[in-house]
Design a protein around this motif. Structure first.
Motif, PDB file in Angstrom:
ATOM      1  N   UNK A 144       0.827  -1.211   0.000  1.00 50.50           N
ATOM      2  CA  UNK A 144       0.000   0.000   0.000  1.00 50.50           C
ATOM      3  C   UNK A 144       0.863   1.263   0.000  1.00 50.50           C
ATOM      4  N   UNK A 145       1.961   1.246   0.786  1.00 51.10           N
ATOM      5  CA  UNK A 145       2.803   2.446   0.857  1.00 51.10           C
ATOM      6  C   UNK A 145       3.336   2.861  -0.512  1.00 51.10           C
ATOM      7  N   UNK A 148       0.613   4.538  -2.593  1.00 55.70           N
ATOM      8  CA  UNK A 148       0.423   5.953  -2.275  1.00 55.70           C
ATOM      9  C   UNK A 148       1.564   6.787  -2.854  1.00 55.70           C
ATOM     10  N   UNK A 149       2.797   6.300  -2.646  1.00 59.32           N
ATOM     11  CA  UNK A 149       3.968   7.036  -3.129  1.00 59.32           C
ATOM     12  C   UNK A 149       3.913   7.217  -4.633  1.00 59.32           C
TER      13      UNK A 149
ATOM     14  N   UNK B  57      10.287  10.371   1.126  1.00 59.89           N
ATOM     15  CA  UNK B  57       9.471   9.183   1.341  1.00 59.89           C
ATOM     16  C   UNK B  57       8.414   9.441   2.404  1.00 59.89           C
ATOM     17  N   UNK B  60       5.666  11.694   1.500  1.00 60.02           N
ATOM     18  CA  UNK B  60       4.809  11.200   0.426  1.00 60.02           C
ATOM     19  C   UNK B  60       3.786  10.173   0.860  1.00 60.02           C
ATOM     20  N   UNK B  61       3.835   9.791   2.133  1.00 61.85           N
ATOM     21  CA  UNK B  61       2.943   8.743   2.617  1.00 61.85           C
ATOM     22  C   UNK B  61       1.940   9.371   3.586  1.00 61.85           C
ATOM     23  N   UNK B  62       0.663   8.955   3.524  1.00 60.64           N
ATOM     24  CA  UNK B  62      -0.294   9.510   4.487  1.00 60.64           C
ATOM     25  C   UNK B  62       0.106   9.160   5.915  1.00 60.64           C
ATOM     26  N   UNK B  65      -1.387   5.934   7.302  1.00 59.57           N
ATOM     27  CA  UNK B  65      -0.719   4.717   6.834  1.00 59.57           C
ATOM     28  C   UNK B  65       0.557   4.491   7.631  1.00 59.57           C
ATOM     29  N   UNK B  69       1.467   1.393   9.931  1.00 68.62           N
ATOM     30  CA  UNK B  69       2.661   0.628   9.572  1.00 68.62           C
ATOM     31  C   UNK B  69       3.528   0.383  10.803  1.00 68.62           C
TER      32      UNK B  69
END
Lengths: 170, 215
Positions: A144-145, A148-149, B57, B60-62, B65, B69
């Protein structure tokens, strides 16, 4: 008018988006709140309200950044107030604010992950659904990451191209 | 109204947790962000790319998330964090990336001539950084940094999703017991607003305070 806009902007900018999402859902009656369509609508209405509040600031700064000389020049060739706004200030502002605008879009894109908490079946919700059903935690987030990226960077790349196309000449 | 008053002590506990999380995150991200930001601006090439990648990085990620993680994903690597520390580290890692960029922007906005002048009068790198660049960069650093702090307080609402009873979850628990969502959410919104608006005002006042400097 000015005070009303300022109050709206300040309120929305200083309250967590998660709370706004819950707040909007809670205004629906319980029976309707359970339906997927209502939830999808409820999750998509705070985001424009939220992004809108940020964009108000972006545009205000953009209007301020239009050089005074341009406006004066418009006045000198006899443009009316509205003509100056339409033909001089707004087009210049649009080019100035493009970079901030694309930043706002990117963070809006990331904020869509919050819709998962009210069970809108988007990417983060799907990830958690798979995780609870398969217990394959790390695999899910590792997939998933980058999703999104990749989407975020694709968006960023497209927006940068638009920016370069309209960049203010130096 | 009486309901709001009754639930206030409980919400107060939640508010304290929100402030606790925010304070930890602000301190951790400030410390890490300052070091990494300076390293990004002045460091050698082999340091540049890892920091650049880290920052890009994480930004760029919510955030949601990222929290999931750290909380659900890291135990696979035998790193078991309690939900509190998982949330704090996820938030801090996220905010560090932002602070890095703020520091880099502030430091790089100082004209090259200032560094050269410092070198010309024989200052060492540490002296140049502390006595020449830092005082000038401070006024470019503070306003965006306070915005980042406001963002941290708002982002801390997400820790409720891994079961920490902060202000957000406290509100929801009160609603779960009383079934009056709207007034409680509005009350919660006002509490968040009170904290963040005072911070925003500080930021604006600082900007005005520093506005006397002409480029």
């Amino acid at each position: 008018m000015r005070a009303a806009v300022a109050a709206y902007v300040e309120f929305v900018r200083n309250v967590p988006l998660l709370l706004l999402v819950y707040l909007v859902v809670s205004t629906e009656s319980p029976a309707r709140a359970a339906s997927p369509t209502t939830r999808r609508r409820a999750s998509s209405s705070p985001s424009p309200a939220y992004a809108g509040a940020y964009l108000v600031e972006v545009f205000r700064a953009g209007l301020d950044a239009v050089p005074r000389g341009l406006v004066d020049a418009g006045m000198a060739i006899g443009l009316t107030r509205w003509q100056r706004l339409l033909h001089v200030r707004l087009p210049t502002m649009f080019r100035v604010v493009l970079p901030s605008l694309s930043n706002a879009f990117i963070s809006l894109f990331k904020d869509t992950s919050l819709a998962s908490v009210i069970a809108v079946p988007e990417l983060t919700y799907g990830a958690q659904w798979i995780k609870t059903n398969s217990f394959r935690v790390i695999e899910v987030w590792v997939v998933v990451t980058p999703m999104y990226l990749a989407t975020g960077y694709a968006l960023l790349y497209a927006l940068r191209r638009v920016e370069r196309r309209f960049a203010v000449g130096r | 109204m009486s309901l709001a008053l009754q639930s206030l002590p409980f919400l107060w506990q939640g508010l304290l947790v929100t402030l606790h999380v925010s304070a930890l995150v602000v301190l951790l991200s400030l410390a890490a962000g300052l070091v990494l930001g300076v390293a990004l601006a002045f460091g050698p090439r082999w340091l540049y790319w890892p920091i650049r990648m880290y920052s890009d990085f994480l930004r760029g990620v919510p955030l949601l998330v990222l929290i999931f993680f750290v909380y659900y994903g890291l135990p696979v690597f035998r790193i078991n964090l309690s939900n509190f520390w998982a949330a704090v580290f996820a938030l801090a890692a996220f905010k560090t990336a932002h602070v890095i960029e703020i520091v880099r922007g502030a430091v790089q906005s100082i004209p090259r001539g200032q560094t050269d002048a410092g070198r010309a009068i024989g200052l060492t790198f540490a002296q140049r950084l502390l006595c020449v660049i830092a005082p000038q960069a401070l006024r470019r650093f503070l306003p965006p940094w306070i915005n980042a702090v406001v963002d941290t307080v708002k982002g801390s609402a997400l820790v409720s999703l891994v079961g920490i009873v902060d202000l957000m979850l406290a509100i929801q628990q009160v609603i779960g017991r009383t079934y009056v969502p709207l007034p409680m959410y509005v009350l919660g919104a006002l509490m968040y607003f009170a904290i963040n608006y005072s911070l925003s005002l500080t930021s604006r006042r600082l900007e005005a305070r520093f506005a006397y400097v002409r480029e």
